[in-house]
Design a protein around this motif. Structure first.
Motif, PDB file in Angstrom:
ATOM      1  N   LYS A 182      96.664  36.630  70.058  1.00  0.00           N
ATOM      2  CA  LYS A 182      96.050  37.396  71.150  1.00  0.00           C
ATOM      3  C   LYS A 182      95.394  36.465  72.163  1.00  0.00           C
ATOM      4  O   LYS A 182      95.329  36.770  73.357  1.00  0.00           O
ATOM      5  CB  LYS A 182      94.990  38.359  70.596  1.00  0.00           C
ATOM      6  N   GLU A 183      94.902  35.336  71.655  1.00  0.00           N
ATOM      7  CA  GLU A 183      94.186  34.394  72.524  1.00  0.00           C
ATOM      8  C   GLU A 183      95.067  33.252  73.011  1.00  0.00           C
ATOM      9  O   GLU A 183      94.632  32.444  73.826  1.00  0.00           O
ATOM     10  CB  GLU A 183      92.987  33.785  71.762  1.00  0.00           C
ATOM     11  N   MET A 184      96.283  33.161  72.502  1.00  0.00           N
ATOM     12  CA  MET A 184      97.119  31.984  72.784  1.00  0.00           C
ATOM     13  C   MET A 184      97.808  32.105  74.140  1.00  0.00           C
ATOM     14  O   MET A 184      98.509  33.081  74.402  1.00  0.00           O
ATOM     15  CB  MET A 184      98.169  31.832  71.667  1.00  0.00           C
ATOM     16  N   LYS A 185      97.583  31.099  74.978  1.00  0.00           N
ATOM     17  CA  LYS A 185      98.213  31.102  76.302  1.00  0.00           C
ATOM     18  C   LYS A 185      99.734  31.040  76.148  1.00  0.00           C
ATOM     19  O   LYS A 185     100.263  30.199  75.425  1.00  0.00           O
ATOM     20  CB  LYS A 185      97.726  29.884  77.096  1.00  0.00           C
ATOM     21  N   GLY A 186     100.419  31.953  76.821  1.00  0.00           N
ATOM     22  CA  GLY A 186     101.878  31.944  76.756  1.00  0.00           C
ATOM     23  C   GLY A 186     102.444  32.935  75.762  1.00  0.00           C
ATOM     24  O   GLY A 186     103.653  33.143  75.719  1.00  0.00           O
ATOM     25  N   VAL A 187     101.560  33.555  74.957  1.00  0.00           N
ATOM     26  CA  VAL A 187     102.029  34.588  74.024  1.00  0.00           C
ATOM     27  C   VAL A 187     101.585  35.945  74.561  1.00  0.00           C
ATOM     28  O   VAL A 187     100.425  36.133  74.891  1.00  0.00           O
ATOM     29  CB  VAL A 187     101.470  34.355  72.603  1.00  0.00           C
ATOM     30  N   HIS A 188     102.556  36.861  74.652  1.00  0.00           N
ATOM     31  CA  HIS A 188     102.279  38.147  75.294  1.00  0.00           C
ATOM     32  C   HIS A 188     102.302  39.326  74.341  1.00  0.00           C
ATOM     33  O   HIS A 188     102.202  40.475  74.773  1.00  0.00           O
ATOM     34  CB  HIS A 188     103.287  38.385  76.419  1.00  0.00           C
ATOM     35  N   GLY A 189     102.487  39.021  73.085  1.00  0.00           N
ATOM     36  CA  GLY A 189     102.519  40.113  72.118  1.00  0.00           C
ATOM     37  C   GLY A 189     102.995  39.619  70.767  1.00  0.00           C
ATOM     38  O   GLY A 189     103.252  38.422  70.579  1.00  0.00           O
ATOM     39  N   VAL A 190     103.102  40.565  69.838  1.00  0.00           N
ATOM     40  CA  VAL A 190     103.531  40.231  68.483  1.00  0.00           C
ATOM     41  C   VAL A 190     104.687  41.150  68.091  1.00  0.00           C
ATOM     42  O   VAL A 190     104.683  42.344  68.421  1.00  0.00           O
ATOM     43  CB  VAL A 190     102.346  40.369  67.491  1.00  0.00           C
ATOM     44  N   HIS A 191     105.657  40.558  67.434  1.00  0.00           N
ATOM     45  CA  HIS A 191     106.736  41.361  66.859  1.00  0.00           C
ATOM     46  C   HIS A 191     106.544  41.341  65.350  1.00  0.00           C
ATOM     47  O   HIS A 191     106.691  40.293  64.711  1.00  0.00           O
ATOM     48  CB  HIS A 191     108.100  40.784  67.257  1.00  0.00           C
ATOM     49  N   LEU A 192     106.194  42.499  64.798  1.00  0.00           N
ATOM     50  CA  LEU A 192     105.906  42.600  63.360  1.00  0.00           C
ATOM     51  C   LEU A 192     107.155  43.026  62.598  1.00  0.00           C
ATOM     52  O   LEU A 192     107.671  44.127  62.782  1.00  0.00           O
ATOM     53  CB  LEU A 192     104.782  43.623  63.132  1.00  0.00           C
ATOM     54  N   MET A 193     107.634  42.117  61.764  1.00  0.00           N
ATOM     55  CA  MET A 193     108.808  42.438  60.958  1.00  0.00           C
ATOM     56  C   MET A 193     108.341  42.696  59.528  1.00  0.00           C
ATOM     57  O   MET A 193     108.288  41.777  58.710  1.00  0.00           O
ATOM     58  CB  MET A 193     109.804  41.270  60.994  1.00  0.00           C
ATOM     59  N   ALA A 194     107.953  43.926  59.264  1.00  0.00           N
ATOM     60  CA  ALA A 194     107.513  44.295  57.918  1.00  0.00           C
ATOM     61  C   ALA A 194     108.754  44.794  57.189  1.00  0.00           C
ATOM     62  O   ALA A 194     109.041  45.990  57.146  1.00  0.00           O
ATOM     63  CB  ALA A 194     106.418  45.357  57.991  1.00  0.00           C
ATOM     64  N   ILE A 195     109.498  43.843  56.632  1.00  0.00           N
ATOM     65  CA  ILE A 195     110.813  44.144  56.069  1.00  0.00           C
ATOM     66  C   ILE A 195     110.694  45.020  54.835  1.00  0.00           C
ATOM     67  O   ILE A 195     110.052  44.652  53.852  1.00  0.00           O
ATOM     68  CB  ILE A 195     111.554  42.822  55.750  1.00  0.00           C
ATOM     69  N   GLU A 196     111.332  46.197  54.900  1.00  0.00           N
ATOM     70  CA  GLU A 196     111.239  47.208  53.835  1.00  0.00           C
ATOM     71  C   GLU A 196     109.774  47.430  53.427  1.00  0.00           C
ATOM     72  O   GLU A 196     109.450  47.595  52.255  1.00  0.00           O
ATOM     73  CB  GLU A 196     112.109  46.808  52.635  1.00  0.00           C
TER      74      GLU A 196
END
Lengths: 227, 314
Positions: free
Chosen positions: B279-293
């Motif tokens: 959330k605070e990292m410059k250049g990161v605009h979001g998170v892709h959560l891969m909660a597999i099964e």
């Protein structure tokens, strides 16, 4: 060169079931060098077939003849008299997939069977070890890939690699298979030529989807063979 | 971030990103059969908790319900799909026709991938198509959208306006090339990037730093990939068996350091700490959560990661 591997013996034996007089034609060029279908391999296969058929109480009269190249009419011609006089009911070819077709075409009235599986264009890594290097795609990109073919050496044939599956320099399919694009990167980096792969390789028009005819500049189809 | 180059795909994910909010996407694997309820069941846990959900396309080269069909079921359930398409299974004709069909029925996001090699899956002897590669696929979808032309150059009647995604694996070799590859995907037309699962934060920081320096994070939205570890076994498997995955020993040690019944929660804790940093990292605009099964855990993870409520646009 073109490399091939002898088919499993059982498969060859099954194909020749019901044929009792057979000529096994070897090829003295590529398949001879890669130890699959030269004079020596013809002799070995014939001996195996004779023994197997004798044991099965179904003897076969199998002869062998190896010509310089089965993909060339000039050399095929020397078979004419042998085949005419031999009364063979089948031909077995130990040439590559190209050679056997020229043989079959020359003697269309005789069933012709392949004794080898052709696997591609390969280099001789060591005695008996051949590594495929070219898929003859008709549009060579080696100039921009450091002399390493991504079509052949990348398991996905990617033109803009490496993919995310490259694994410590190996391909995702196996740790024994080097990642082509990792090698391309390394080689171009060493030559200070990474710019060659920084630009996008656009979608290519595949040129190997229909049978290809090649006529060198200054040559043409002989009139009698043209449609 | 450049908000002027409006793509106007109508995608919710695009709206979230262009409004400068921290995006949160999820993942849903279609079933190995025809039961639409399996998709609906998973969708239930994702609805309202994510901005869009990736619908995987025969992932790991195992046959499943087609990605576009499962995407349509997701739409019926009120979820926005991010339609994944791999280059392994179809040629340029099939790809373009699926894109037209998917768009016609409401799909607005696409993730363009090469695809795992068929040798991994349940049909290892299948022919791998790879008519075009992932970068060429990105370029094709962009051309269809921006120029209204098929790859052949012929005109499309009412072109599909997709919000175009691509993947990036900052951990695959050679590391130095990864930023260049990202640049190629952006040049081809990628609007957003979803990364491979991140465990090695130090390496990822380095990657983002390089991407920032090259100005790439000004041109594309980057969603950092997060997959919570469910068990020590999973962490070990990811480390040793999954190509291109980088799992530092400290992750495994941390999971091993808690009581057995608390390992899964520790995995979620690690993931949430990562999300806090992203959330605070410059250049990161979001998170892709891969909660597999593990779709049913998404509400809890979203809650703990403090990414709720998700933005709503009228």
């Amino acid at each position: 060169m073109i490399v091939a591997q002898r088919k499993p013996f059982a498969e060859i034996k099954d194909m020749l079931q019901g044929y009792n007089k057979v000529l096994n034609v070897g090829c003295g060029t590529c398949v001879s060098v890669c130890l699959a279908g030269g004079e020596k391999e013809v002799a070995v296969l014939n001996t195996e077939l004779e023994m197997a058929r004798r044991l099965a109480d179904d003897p076969i009269d199998i002869q062998g003849h190896t010509i310089e190249r089965q993909c060339d009419r000039e050399y095929l011609a020397e078979l004419d008299s042998i085949i005419e006089e031999g009364g063979f009911d089948a031909l077995l070819s130990m040439a590559c997939g190209v050679g056997i077709q020229f043989l079959a075409e020359r003697y269309p009235h005789i069933p012709t069977f392949p004794a080898v599986d052709t696997s591609g264009l390969a280099v001789n890594q060591a005695v008996g070890w051949y590594e495929e290097r070219c898929r003859s795609c008709s549009q060579c990109v080696l100039g921009s890939t450091g002399g390493i073919c991504p079509i052949t050496m990348c398991a996905k044939g990617l033109l803009n690699g490496p993919c995310g599956g490259t694994n410590k320099g190996s391909c995702e399919i196996s740790s024994d298979q080097p990642c082509a694009w990792f090698r391309i990167y390394e080689r171009l980096s060493g030559q200070d030529r990474l710019d060659a792969i920084k630009k996008i390789n656009t979608a290519r028009g595949w040129k190997n989807q229909t049978p290809r005819n090649l006529i060198q500049p200054g040559y043409m189809k002989p009139e009698k063979m043209a449609k | 971030m450049n908000t002027e180059t409006h793509v106007a795909s109508g995608s919710n994910l695009e709206k979230v990103l262009r409004s400068g909010q921290f995006a949160f996407t999820g993942e849903l694997g279609p079933p190995r059969g025809t039961n639409a309820d399996e998709v609906r069941e998973k969708a239930k846990f994702l609805k309202g908790n994510v901005d869009a959900v990736n619908i995987t396309d025969n992932q790991t080269a195992v046959v499943r319900m087609s990605s576009w069909a499962a995407s349509l079921i997701a739409i019926q359930e009120g979820l926005e799909p991010n339609y994944q398409m791999v280059c392994r299974d179809r040629n340029r004709l099939a790809m373009q026709s699926d894109i037209l069909g998917g768009y016609a029925l409401g799909i607005r996001n696409m993730l363009c991938l090469s695809g795992d090699h068929q040798q991994f899956g349940d049909h290892p002897d299948a022919m791998g198509v790879f008519d075009i590669d992932s970068i060429q696929l990105i370029a094709m979808v962009r051309q269809m959208r921006d120029e209204g032309l098929f790859l052949s150059g012929t005109e499309i009647h009412q072109p599909p306006k997709m919000f175009i995604g691509a993947a990036s694996n900052p951990f695959a070799d050679p590391f130095e090339w990864r930023v260049h590859r990202l640049a190629k995907k952006i040049e081809a037309g990628a609007n957003f990037i979803q990364t491979q699962c991140i465990y090695n934060m130090e390496k990822f920081r380095k990657f983002i730093h390089l991407a920032n320096e090259e100005g790439l994070t000004e041109k594309v939205f980057i969603l950092a990939g997060v997959t919570p570890m469910k068990s020590v076994g999973m962490a070990r498997y990811m480390k040793s068996k999954v190509p291109g995955m980088d799992v530092p020993d400290e992750i495994i040690d941390r999971l091993k350091g808690v009581e057995k019944e608390k390992v899964a929660q520790e995995g979620i804790n690690i993931a949430c700490e990562q999300i806090e940093e992203f959330k605070e990292m410059k250049g990161v605009h979001g998170v892709h959560l891969m909660a597999i099964e593990w779709e049913h855990m998404v509400p809890q993870i979203a809650e703990q990661a403090k990414v709720l409520p998700r933005p709503v646009f009228s």
